[in-house]
Write a protein that holds these residues in place. Structure first.
Motif, PDB file in Angstrom:
ATOM      1  N   GLU A 144       0.825  -1.206   0.000  1.00  0.00           N
ATOM      2  CA  GLU A 144       0.000   0.000   0.000  1.00  0.00           C
ATOM      3  C   GLU A 144       0.866   1.266   0.000  1.00  0.00           C
ATOM      4  OE1 GLU A 144      -2.213  -3.426   1.473  1.00  0.00           O
ATOM      5  OE2 GLU A 144      -0.321  -2.536   2.133  1.00  0.00           O
ATOM      6  N   VAL A 145       1.986   1.202   0.681  1.00  0.00           N
ATOM      7  CA  VAL A 145       2.915   2.343   0.701  1.00  0.00           C
ATOM      8  C   VAL A 145       3.540   2.526  -0.677  1.00  0.00           C
ATOM      9  CG1 VAL A 145       5.075   3.215   1.676  1.00  0.00           C
ATOM     10  CG2 VAL A 145       3.404   2.096   3.167  1.00  0.00           C
ATOM     11  N   LEU A 146       3.980   1.416  -1.282  1.00  0.00           N
ATOM     12  CA  LEU A 146       4.678   1.496  -2.562  1.00  0.00           C
ATOM     13  C   LEU A 146       3.750   1.845  -3.718  1.00  0.00           C
ATOM     14  CD1 LEU A 146       7.173  -1.483  -2.139  1.00  0.00           C
ATOM     15  CD2 LEU A 146       7.540   0.947  -1.693  1.00  0.00           C
ATOM     16  N   THR A 147       2.504   1.373  -3.669  1.00  0.00           N
ATOM     17  CA  THR A 147       1.580   1.716  -4.752  1.00  0.00           C
ATOM     18  C   THR A 147       1.334   3.221  -4.787  1.00  0.00           C
ATOM     19  OG1 THR A 147      -0.321   1.237  -3.312  1.00  0.00           O
ATOM     20  CG2 THR A 147       0.379  -0.503  -4.820  1.00  0.00           C
ATOM     21  N   ARG A 148       1.232   3.838  -3.622  1.00  0.00           N
ATOM     22  CA  ARG A 148       1.041   5.296  -3.575  1.00  0.00           C
ATOM     23  C   ARG A 148       2.321   6.031  -3.938  1.00  0.00           C
ATOM     24  NH1 ARG A 148      -3.314   8.218   0.030  1.00  0.00           N
ATOM     25  NH2 ARG A 148      -5.070   6.922  -0.578  1.00  0.00           N
ATOM     26  N   ALA A 149       3.428   5.561  -3.414  1.00  0.00           N
ATOM     27  CA  ALA A 149       4.699   6.252  -3.644  1.00  0.00           C
ATOM     28  C   ALA A 149       5.088   6.250  -5.112  1.00  0.00           C
ATOM     29  CB  ALA A 149       5.801   5.606  -2.811  1.00  0.00           C
ATOM     30  N   PHE A 150       4.890   5.108  -5.796  1.00  0.00           N
ATOM     31  CA  PHE A 150       5.309   4.976  -7.186  1.00  0.00           C
ATOM     32  C   PHE A 150       4.156   5.101  -8.173  1.00  0.00           C
ATOM     33  CE2 PHE A 150       8.762   3.000  -4.850  1.00  0.00           C
ATOM     34  CZ  PHE A 150       9.862   3.504  -5.494  1.00  0.00           C
ATOM     35  N   GLN A 151       2.929   5.280  -7.655  1.00  0.00           N
ATOM     36  CA  GLN A 151       1.749   5.384  -8.513  1.00  0.00           C
ATOM     37  C   GLN A 151       1.641   4.163  -9.434  1.00  0.00           C
ATOM     38  OE1 GLN A 151      -0.514   8.324  -8.228  1.00  0.00           O
ATOM     39  NE2 GLN A 151       0.663   8.076  -6.347  1.00  0.00           N
ATOM     40  N   LEU A 152       1.779   2.991  -8.823  1.00  0.00           N
ATOM     41  CA  LEU A 152       1.718   1.735  -9.569  1.00  0.00           C
ATOM     42  C   LEU A 152       0.547   0.898  -9.074  1.00  0.00           C
ATOM     43  CD1 LEU A 152       5.485   0.672  -9.496  1.00  0.00           C
ATOM     44  CD2 LEU A 152       4.233   1.599 -11.456  1.00  0.00           C
ATOM     45  N   ASP A 153       0.083   0.001  -9.939  1.00  0.00           N
ATOM     46  CA  ASP A 153      -0.923  -0.967  -9.545  1.00  0.00           C
ATOM     47  C   ASP A 153      -0.315  -1.930  -8.520  1.00  0.00           C
ATOM     48  OD1 ASP A 153      -2.193  -3.881 -10.163  1.00  0.00           O
ATOM     49  OD2 ASP A 153      -3.685  -2.297 -10.520  1.00  0.00           O
ATOM     50  N   LYS A 154      -1.122  -2.392  -7.586  1.00  0.00           N
ATOM     51  CA  LYS A 154      -0.630  -3.291  -6.536  1.00  0.00           C
ATOM     52  C   LYS A 154      -0.010  -4.556  -7.124  1.00  0.00           C
ATOM     53  CE  LYS A 154      -2.034  -5.644  -2.296  1.00  0.00           C
ATOM     54  NZ  LYS A 154      -3.129  -6.011  -1.380  1.00  0.00           N
ATOM     55  N   ASN A 155      -0.567  -5.070  -8.220  1.00  0.00           N
ATOM     56  CA  ASN A 155      -0.010  -6.271  -8.858  1.00  0.00           C
ATOM     57  C   ASN A 155       1.410  -6.034  -9.364  1.00  0.00           C
ATOM     58  OD1 ASN A 155      -2.351  -7.742  -8.406  1.00  0.00           O
ATOM     59  ND2 ASN A 155      -3.263  -7.157 -10.373  1.00  0.00           N
ATOM     60  N   VAL A 156       1.659  -4.834  -9.886  1.00  0.00           N
ATOM     61  CA  VAL A 156       3.007  -4.496 -10.360  1.00  0.00           C
ATOM     62  C   VAL A 156       3.974  -4.442  -9.187  1.00  0.00           C
ATOM     63  CG1 VAL A 156       4.408  -2.744 -11.514  1.00  0.00           C
ATOM     64  CG2 VAL A 156       2.097  -3.251 -12.352  1.00  0.00           C
ATOM     65  N   VAL A 157       3.544  -3.823  -8.091  1.00  0.00           N
ATOM     66  CA  VAL A 157       4.390  -3.742  -6.895  1.00  0.00           C
ATOM     67  C   VAL A 157       4.712  -5.132  -6.373  1.00  0.00           C
ATOM     68  CG1 VAL A 157       4.415  -3.046  -4.460  1.00  0.00           C
ATOM     69  CG2 VAL A 157       3.643  -1.432  -6.213  1.00  0.00           C
ATOM     70  N   GLU A 158       3.731  -5.982  -6.295  1.00  0.00           N
ATOM     71  CA  GLU A 158       3.966  -7.344  -5.797  1.00  0.00           C
ATOM     72  C   GLU A 158       4.856  -8.141  -6.742  1.00  0.00           C
ATOM     73  OE1 GLU A 158       0.001  -8.768  -5.098  1.00  0.00           O
ATOM     74  OE2 GLU A 158      -0.139  -7.717  -3.150  1.00  0.00           O
ATOM     75  N   PHE A 159       4.725  -7.899  -8.039  1.00  0.00           N
ATOM     76  CA  PHE A 159       5.616  -8.538  -9.022  1.00  0.00           C
ATOM     77  C   PHE A 159       7.059  -8.104  -8.777  1.00  0.00           C
ATOM     78  CE2 PHE A 159       7.926  -7.978 -13.050  1.00  0.00           C
ATOM     79  CZ  PHE A 159       8.006  -9.313 -13.463  1.00  0.00           C
ATOM     80  N   LEU A 160       7.264  -6.792  -8.555  1.00  0.00           N
ATOM     81  CA  LEU A 160       8.603  -6.280  -8.306  1.00  0.00           C
ATOM     82  C   LEU A 160       9.167  -6.831  -6.989  1.00  0.00           C
ATOM     83  CD1 LEU A 160       8.096  -2.590  -9.492  1.00  0.00           C
ATOM     84  CD2 LEU A 160       9.535  -4.325 -10.583  1.00  0.00           C
ATOM     85  N   GLN A 161       8.329  -6.942  -5.991  1.00  0.00           N
ATOM     86  CA  GLN A 161       8.789  -7.500  -4.726  1.00  0.00           C
ATOM     87  C   GLN A 161       9.227  -8.949  -4.880  1.00  0.00           C
ATOM     88  OE1 GLN A 161       5.295  -6.534  -2.361  1.00  0.00           O
ATOM     89  NE2 GLN A 161       6.417  -4.916  -1.271  1.00  0.00           N
ATOM     90  N   GLU A 162       8.536  -9.707  -5.721  1.00  0.00           N
ATOM     91  CA  GLU A 162       8.946 -11.086  -5.994  1.00  0.00           C
ATOM     92  C   GLU A 162      10.275 -11.132  -6.741  1.00  0.00           C
ATOM     93  OE1 GLU A 162       5.830 -13.152  -8.031  1.00  0.00           O
ATOM     94  OE2 GLU A 162       4.391 -12.857  -6.404  1.00  0.00           O
ATOM     95  N   LYS A 163      10.479 -10.175  -7.659  1.00  0.00           N
ATOM     96  CA  LYS A 163      11.722 -10.146  -8.456  1.00  0.00           C
ATOM     97  C   LYS A 163      12.935  -9.885  -7.571  1.00  0.00           C
ATOM     98  CE  LYS A 163      12.230  -9.659 -12.576  1.00  0.00           C
ATOM     99  NZ  LYS A 163      12.662 -10.582 -13.649  1.00  0.00           N
ATOM    100  N   PHE A 164      12.747  -9.012  -6.562  1.00  0.00           N
ATOM    101  CA  PHE A 164      13.896  -8.614  -5.754  1.00  0.00           C
ATOM    102  C   PHE A 164      13.966  -9.358  -4.427  1.00  0.00           C
ATOM    103  CE2 PHE A 164      13.474  -5.087  -8.719  1.00  0.00           C
ATOM    104  CZ  PHE A 164      14.784  -4.872  -9.058  1.00  0.00           C
TER     105      PHE A 164
END
Length: 204
Positions: A184-204
């Motif tokens: 929720e913090v990252l979706t607001r900070a980066f203006q991204l969809d939650k699915n994109v944020v979770e995808f990035l979290q899985e990548k890293f």
């Protein structure tokens, strides 16, 4: 009327050196000193910067650091060095050194380099460097390097700290190993969809 005058400076060393005692359990800002009587030449020595770093990874780059972890004699001396190797197209991704300014010289090839100024301006200061060119990254500012040549690129970086630290932005934001920053913090900070944020979290 009243005023005060303040001076700030880097204090002069009070001894010839302070070779890091890596076996000590004492906690200080830095590392405690080894007894000077048992200091050896190898405490001030490192061999290996002539060896190319392995760039066969996702980033296409390899940083070979030489700081107080590799040379205990650097302790308290406020300086370190690193070799940077880049495959064609390789990057040293956006990162920061919280404790040191970096000066970089290109030995072979071409690098597109840059840093971003602090808030509120956030200006990108960037340039393409060729063999023999030098560029400075001020302490704490986010910066990057990318090989824009057709062959391998090699650079040497010197830093104004025996332990400058490194924070790779993507890893720090999306890949904290102990507990992830809430999506929720990252979706607001980066203006991204939650699915994109979770995808990035899985990548890293």
């Amino acid at each position: 009327m009243c005023f005060s005058l303040c001076f700030a400076f880097e204090p002069s060393p009070l001894q010839d050196f302070c070779v890091a005692d890596t076996t000590s359990s004492t906690s200080v800002n830095g590392l405690p000193c080894k007894d000077a009587v048992v200091v050896l030449p190898n405490d001030f020595f490192f061999s290996g910067l002539h060896l190319p770093g392995n760039t066969s990874n996702q980033l296409g780059s390899k940083v070979t650091p030489v700081n107080v972890a590799q040379i205990p004699g650097l302790n308290t001396l406020g300086i370190s060095i690193a070799r940077l190797d880049f495959a064609p197209g390789g990057v040293n991704p956006p990162h920061t050194h919280p404790r040191g300014t970096e000066i970089l010289v290109v030995l072979e090839g071409s690098l597109h380099v840059g840093f971003v100024t602090s808030n509120p301006g956030n200006r990108l200061i960037a340039k393409v460097l060729n063999k023999g060119d030098v560029f400075v990254f001020p302490v704490g500012l986010v910066h990057f390097q990318r090989n824009v040549g057709t062959g391998d690129t090699v650079a040497i970086a010197a830093l104004s700290s025996q332990n400058p630290g490194v924070i790779t932005i993507a890893n720090a934001v999306f890949g904290t190993p102990n507990q992830l920053i809430p999506s929720e913090v990252l979706t607001r900070a980066f203006q991204l969809d939650k699915n994109v944020v979770e995808f990035l979290q899985e990548k890293f």
